[in-house]
Write a protein that holds these residues in place. Structure first.
Motif, mmCIF file in Angstrom:
data_model
loop_
_atom_site.group_PDB
_atom_site.id
_atom_site.type_symbol
_atom_site.label_atom_id
_atom_site.label_comp_id
_atom_site.label_asym_id
_atom_site.label_seq_id
_atom_site.Cartn_x
_atom_site.Cartn_y
_atom_site.Cartn_z
ATOM 1 N N ARG A 51 0.956 -1.233 -0.032
ATOM 2 C CA ARG A 51 0.052 0.068 -0.687
ATOM 3 C C ARG A 51 0.396 0.957 0.248
ATOM 4 N NH1 ARG A 51 -5.434 -0.925 4.151
ATOM 5 N NH2 ARG A 51 -5.815 -2.987 3.124
ATOM 6 N N ALA A 52 0.297 2.754 -0.491
ATOM 7 C CA ALA A 52 1.076 3.335 -0.801
ATOM 8 C C ALA A 52 0.911 4.405 0.774
ATOM 9 C CB ALA A 52 0.459 4.479 -1.186
ATOM 10 N N GLY A 53 1.642 4.415 1.082
ATOM 11 C CA GLY A 53 1.742 4.862 2.707
ATOM 12 C C GLY A 53 2.889 4.550 4.276
ATOM 13 N N GLY A 54 2.561 2.908 3.117
ATOM 14 C CA GLY A 54 3.249 1.403 4.233
ATOM 15 C C GLY A 54 4.652 1.580 4.427
ATOM 16 N N GLY A 55 4.866 2.418 3.399
ATOM 17 C CA GLY A 55 6.668 2.294 3.375
ATOM 18 C C GLY A 55 7.416 1.107 2.522
ATOM 19 N N PRO A 56 8.828 1.540 2.242
ATOM 20 C CA PRO A 56 9.471 0.683 1.438
ATOM 21 C C PRO A 56 8.721 -0.811 1.097
ATOM 22 C CG PRO A 56 10.925 1.039 3.149
ATOM 23 C CD PRO A 56 9.358 1.531 3.685
ATOM 24 N N ALA B 178 18.295 -3.246 8.828
ATOM 25 C CA ALA B 178 18.037 -1.938 8.478
ATOM 26 C C ALA B 178 16.472 -1.197 8.497
ATOM 27 C CB ALA B 178 18.789 -1.410 6.866
ATOM 28 N N CYS B 179 15.507 -1.772 8.133
ATOM 29 C CA CYS B 179 14.120 -0.778 8.594
ATOM 30 C C CYS B 179 14.455 -0.999 9.559
ATOM 31 C CB CYS B 179 13.414 -2.160 7.890
ATOM 32 S SG CYS B 179 13.438 -1.766 6.238
ATOM 33 N N ALA B 180 14.620 -2.402 10.926
ATOM 34 C CA ALA B 180 14.213 -2.177 12.224
ATOM 35 C C ALA B 180 15.034 -0.895 13.127
ATOM 36 C CB ALA B 180 14.619 -3.438 13.109
ATOM 37 N N PRO C 57 8.408 0.723 8.665
ATOM 38 C CA PRO C 57 8.387 -0.205 8.649
ATOM 39 C C PRO C 57 8.247 -0.884 7.019
ATOM 40 C CG PRO C 57 6.572 1.522 8.424
ATOM 41 C CD PRO C 57 7.771 2.073 8.595
ATOM 42 N N PHE C 58 8.332 -1.990 6.524
ATOM 43 C CA PHE C 58 8.580 -2.259 5.175
ATOM 44 C C PHE C 58 7.266 -2.968 4.892
ATOM 45 C CE2 PHE C 58 10.760 -5.892 7.473
ATOM 46 C CZ PHE C 58 10.927 -6.957 6.302
#
Length: 442
Positions: free
Chosen positions: A344-349, A372-374, A379-380
């Protein structure tokens, strides 16, 4: 978001500025280089001998740029952490004999580059930009960033079938833009560009020119939670990668203010590699399937006194995040997506996976990106294609196979990929950039 975050909505504001200022790969790398220069990076010529000094450096070649930062005390076998991206986008590019026309219309002959959504180029006000090569072999960027060209659509009254059978466009006959009235004259377009660029008549002997929409990027939606703009595929990643490299090297934007800005705490050598010609297969001297990246990394090892053994050790410990846009779930065509993976758009990479190696991600690569995200508090999401649909590809598998480098495919989920004007969540660009900083810092 965690306290390790570097970027916020101001990053997205800056992205829109970068998109508008980068109508071609040549402009994109020039703008990236200007930002790097302000951060203390310095250009090195491929024809010069390289020194093994620390600090930020970059190489420009055509529409590609490779930049890296060597921290103090880096060993010859110190591995690299690479953010890979591409600078090109599908568009209409000017042919060698550009002056054409018929029936009182002056036109510009164009060739289709990549796989554009051709209908999106109809009835748009288009500018013209690119690179002019002069008699002495030097080049100059040109950007006519105002309404100059237009590909006019046929009126529905002259093709009633469009309402029942849909729009059908012939690439050769239906996408040639108009730019004036009268009979075409040989040399008219290049003479016009020489005048616009302040060059003497006859000075230009070569050109690499392409059209672009002159409509500005903009926030969209009730709460401005979306961004619409051109060339997000893939200047969104080039912009994020440039910002992330600068942040990793200098500590720019560190919330704690404790970073000295030297990059001395880095255990890897952070790299940005932005290639041209991804949309046409990457097989060029500036494409990911060419020798540019490998040559730069090897010369960096050898300049620091390294041997082939050091080069092998450095490459074995290197990781690349291949960052390119991917598909957000489309509300009008949800059946085209995998039923259990709806980014979803806005949900992170997004983490892009394909078991047939159209993407280079595997389980170990997923762990790297998740870490890396943590670290960044980002969020990814995961993306896979519907089994009944062909899957696109990126520079990721090419990088992994050509250089023996572990590679992970990621990006930002967008709608309208390959359109003149694409759409993404307004927060996703800075979420990606924050994840990239955390990755580059190791």
């Amino acid at each position: 978001m965690s306290t390790s975050a570097r970027f916020d909505r101001g990053h997205t504001d800056d992205l829109m500025t970068f998109l508008a200022a980068s109508p071609t790969p040549y402009h994109a790398v020039a703008n990236a280089a200007e930002r790097l220069e302000k951060a203390g990076f310095r250009q090195v010529a491929e024809t010069d001998a390289w020194e093994g000094t620390s600090g930020g450096k970059y190489v420009l070649r055509g529409g590609a740029i490779v930049a890296w930062y060597v921290p103090e005390g880096a060993e010859p076998h110190t591995p690299f952490r690479i953010v890979g991206a591409h600078t090109d986008s599908p568009n209409l590019r000017v042919k060698p004999q550009p002056d054409s026309g018929a029936h009182g219309w002056r036109q510009v002959a164009v060739e289709i580059y990549g796989g554009p959504l051709m209908n999106s180029w109809l009835d748009r006000d288009l500018g013209l930009a690119g690179r002019l090569t002069l008699k002495d072999g030097s080049s100059r960027l040109v950007n006519i960033d105002r309404p100059l060209l237009r590909v006019p659509q046929l009126a529905v009254h002259l093709d009633r079938s469009v309402t029942t059978d849909g729009l059908k466009l012939d690439k050769q006959r239906h996408l040639q833009p108009v730019w004036g009235l009268g009979d075409p004259g040989e040399g008219d377009l290049i003479a016009f560009l020489e005048e616009e660029s302040g060059l003497p008549a006859g000075e230009v002997t070569g050109w690499d020119l392409m059209t672009h929409s002159v409509e500005r990027p903009a926030y969209l939606g009730r709460d401005k939670e979306l961004v619409a703009g051109p060339r997000m595929d893939n200047l969104l990643s080039v912009h994020a990668g440039t910002a992330a490299l600068i942040a990793a090297a200098t500590g720019e934007g560190s919330p704690s203010g404790s970073d000295s800005g030297s990059g001395s705490g880095l255990s890897y050598i952070p790299v940005l590699a932005a290639f041209d010609h991804e949309e046409s297969g990457s097989q060029s001297d500036t494409g990911a399937d060419g020798p540019l990246l490998g040559g730069v990394l090897e010369r960096s090892v050898f300049a620091r006194g390294g041997s082939y053994e050091d080069r092998a050790r450095a490459f074995a410990g290197t990781i690349c995040l291949s960052s390119d846009t991917g598909h957000a779930v489309h509300p009008n065509y949800a059946e085209r997506h995998d039923p259990t993976h709806h980014p979803r758009a806005g949900g992170g990479p997004i983490l892009k996976v394909n078991v047939n190696n159209r993407y280079a991600t595997d389980g170990s690569g997923r762990a790297v990106f998740a870490a890396a995200c943590a670290k960044a508090g980002v969020p990814f999401q995961s993306f896979v294609s519907n089994n009944s649909m062909p899957c696109g590809t990126t520079i990721g598998p090419i990088t992994a196979a050509r250089h023996g480098i572990r590679t992970v495919d990621i990006g930002v989920a967008i709608l309208s990929m390959h359109s003149v004007r694409e759409l993404c969540g307004a927060d996703d660009p800075f979420l990606l950039a924050n994840a990239l900083v955390a990755f580059l810092e190791g």
